[in-house]
Scaffold this motif. Sequence first.
Motif, short mmCIF file in Angstrom:
data_model
loop_
_atom_site.label_atom_id
_atom_site.label_comp_id
_atom_site.label_asym_id
_atom_site.label_seq_id
_atom_site.Cartn_x
_atom_site.Cartn_y
_atom_site.Cartn_z
N ASN A 68 93.48 24.28 189.37
CA ASN A 68 93.01 23.29 188.39
C ASN A 68 93.69 21.95 188.57
O ASN A 68 93.05 20.89 188.58
N VAL A 69 95.01 21.99 188.72
CA VAL A 69 95.77 20.74 188.85
C VAL A 69 95.50 20.09 190.20
O VAL A 69 95.39 18.86 190.30
N PHE A 70 95.38 20.89 191.25
CA PHE A 70 95.07 20.33 192.57
C PHE A 70 93.75 19.55 192.54
O PHE A 70 93.67 18.42 193.04
N ASN A 71 92.73 20.15 191.97
CA ASN A 71 91.44 19.47 191.90
C ASN A 71 91.53 18.17 191.10
O ASN A 71 90.97 17.15 191.48
N GLU A 72 92.26 18.23 190.01
CA GLU A 72 92.39 17.06 189.15
C GLU A 72 93.24 15.98 189.82
O GLU A 72 92.93 14.78 189.76
N TYR A 73 94.31 16.39 190.48
CA TYR A 73 95.26 15.47 191.09
C TYR A 73 94.74 14.88 192.40
O TYR A 73 94.79 13.66 192.61
N PHE A 74 94.22 15.73 193.25
CA PHE A 74 93.92 15.29 194.60
C PHE A 74 92.45 14.95 194.84
O PHE A 74 92.14 13.92 195.42
N GLY A 75 91.56 15.81 194.42
CA GLY A 75 90.23 15.70 194.99
C GLY A 75 89.06 15.42 194.08
O GLY A 75 87.98 15.08 194.56
N ARG A 76 89.20 15.57 192.78
CA ARG A 76 88.01 15.53 191.93
C ARG A 76 88.22 14.57 190.76
O ARG A 76 89.25 14.56 190.13
N GLY A 77 87.24 13.76 190.48
CA GLY A 77 87.34 12.86 189.35
C GLY A 77 87.68 11.44 189.77
O GLY A 77 88.12 11.17 190.89
N LEU A 78 87.48 10.52 188.84
CA LEU A 78 87.65 9.10 189.14
C LEU A 78 89.10 8.71 189.39
O LEU A 78 89.37 7.70 190.05
N GLN A 143 101.08 10.29 189.01
CA GLN A 143 99.70 10.75 189.05
C GLN A 143 99.63 12.27 188.88
O GLN A 143 98.69 12.79 188.27
N PHE A 144 100.61 12.98 189.41
CA PHE A 144 100.66 14.43 189.23
C PHE A 144 100.81 14.79 187.76
O PHE A 144 100.11 15.68 187.25
N ASN A 145 101.70 14.11 187.06
CA ASN A 145 101.89 14.38 185.63
C ASN A 145 100.63 14.05 184.84
O ASN A 145 100.29 14.76 183.88
N ASN A 149 98.49 16.73 182.54
CA ASN A 149 98.11 16.48 181.15
C ASN A 149 96.61 16.54 180.97
O ASN A 149 96.11 17.06 179.95
N SER A 150 95.86 16.02 181.94
CA SER A 150 94.40 16.07 181.85
C SER A 150 93.90 17.51 181.89
O SER A 150 93.01 17.89 181.12
N ALA A 151 94.48 18.32 182.79
CA ALA A 151 94.07 19.73 182.88
C ALA A 151 94.39 20.48 181.60
O ALA A 151 93.60 21.30 181.13
N LEU A 152 95.55 20.19 181.00
CA LEU A 152 95.93 20.84 179.75
C LEU A 152 95.01 20.43 178.61
O LEU A 152 94.60 21.27 177.79
N LYS A 153 94.65 19.14 178.55
CA LYS A 153 93.75 18.66 177.49
C LYS A 153 92.37 19.29 177.61
O LYS A 153 91.72 19.58 176.59
N GLN A 154 91.91 19.48 178.84
CA GLN A 154 90.60 20.10 179.03
C GLN A 154 90.58 21.51 178.49
O GLN A 154 89.61 21.93 177.85
N ILE A 155 91.67 22.27 178.75
CA ILE A 155 91.73 23.64 178.23
C ILE A 155 91.82 23.62 176.71
O ILE A 155 91.14 24.38 176.01
N LEU A 192 104.24 23.94 185.84
CA LEU A 192 104.00 23.61 187.24
C LEU A 192 104.71 22.31 187.64
O LEU A 192 104.69 21.32 186.91
N GLN A 193 105.35 22.33 188.81
CA GLN A 193 106.00 21.15 189.34
C GLN A 193 105.28 20.71 190.62
O GLN A 193 104.57 21.50 191.26
#
Length: 243
Positions: A68-78, A143-145, A149-155, A192-193
Motif C-alpha cells: 500500500n505504501v509503496f504504491n502511494e509513495y513511488f508509483g501511483r497518484g499525483l 514524501q515517505f511519511n 499518512n495518506s495510506a492510513l487516512k484511506q483505511i 513501517l519505516q
Amino acid sequence: YGKDFDGFKEKIQPLLEKATLTIPKPKIYQELETQGKVFFTNYDMVQMEMSKIGRASQLNTENYGKINVFNEYFGRGLSSIVFQELRESKSLAYSAYVNYSTATYLDRHNYVVSYIGTQANKLHLAVDAMADLMQDLPQIPTQFNNAKNSALKQIASTRITRTNIFFNFLNLKKIGIDYDIREKIYHEIENLQLEDLTQFYNQEIKPISYNVAIMGKKENLDHSAIENLGDFHELSLEEIFGY
C-alpha cells in the motif's frame, strides 16, 4: 443483510429450488514467467503507450501494508515519485505510474505494472528515466511519511457497507482470511519505516524481469529506445483480438 435471520429463512424458503446443474471446475491458466519479451502493435494514434508487466512473488498477506505504501509513495497518484518526476518535473509523459497489484487467490502471483503514455519522440527519454527511477528506491523521508499518512487516512475513512459487505467477505475468503484485515494492515503501516520499504523493494521488486507492451504508429517507433528491453515481436490487431 439485516438482523432478522429467522424471518429471512422463512420468507426465502419458497424461492429456493434444488440445483439441476453442477458447477464445472474452473480452468487454471498457467502464470508464465515474464522474461524480457517486447510486444508491439501498430495503431493509428498520436502518442505512444508502453506498459511493462512483471510477475512477482506469490501472494503474501504479510506484505499488504508495505505494498500500500509503496504504491502511494513511488508509483501511483499525483504525488508519487514516478508521476512527479516523469510528468511534472521532466515533462516526459502525459501519464505515468507504477503499480504493485496483489493476487486475488492464494497460490497466485502478484504483478508489477508500469505505464508510460508519451510523445513518440520522447519515448526513449521516458524509458531511460523510468529505468533510472526503478534501479533503486528513491530515499525521500518527507514524501515517505506523507505516503504513510495518506495510506492510513484511506483505511480510516473507508466504509464497507451494503452489498460490499458480502463481496468483501468473499474476496477475503479467496485468500484464506476470515476477519477484517484492515486493522492488521493499519498497524503494519503505522510501524513501517523507509528502511523496511527499501528492503521489501530490493527483495521483491528489483529482481523482477518484465515483458513489455507498446502501442503506437509503426513509423514513429524508435527502435533504439526499446532494443535493450528484450526480444521484439510485432502483433497485428487480428492476433490480439482474434478477428
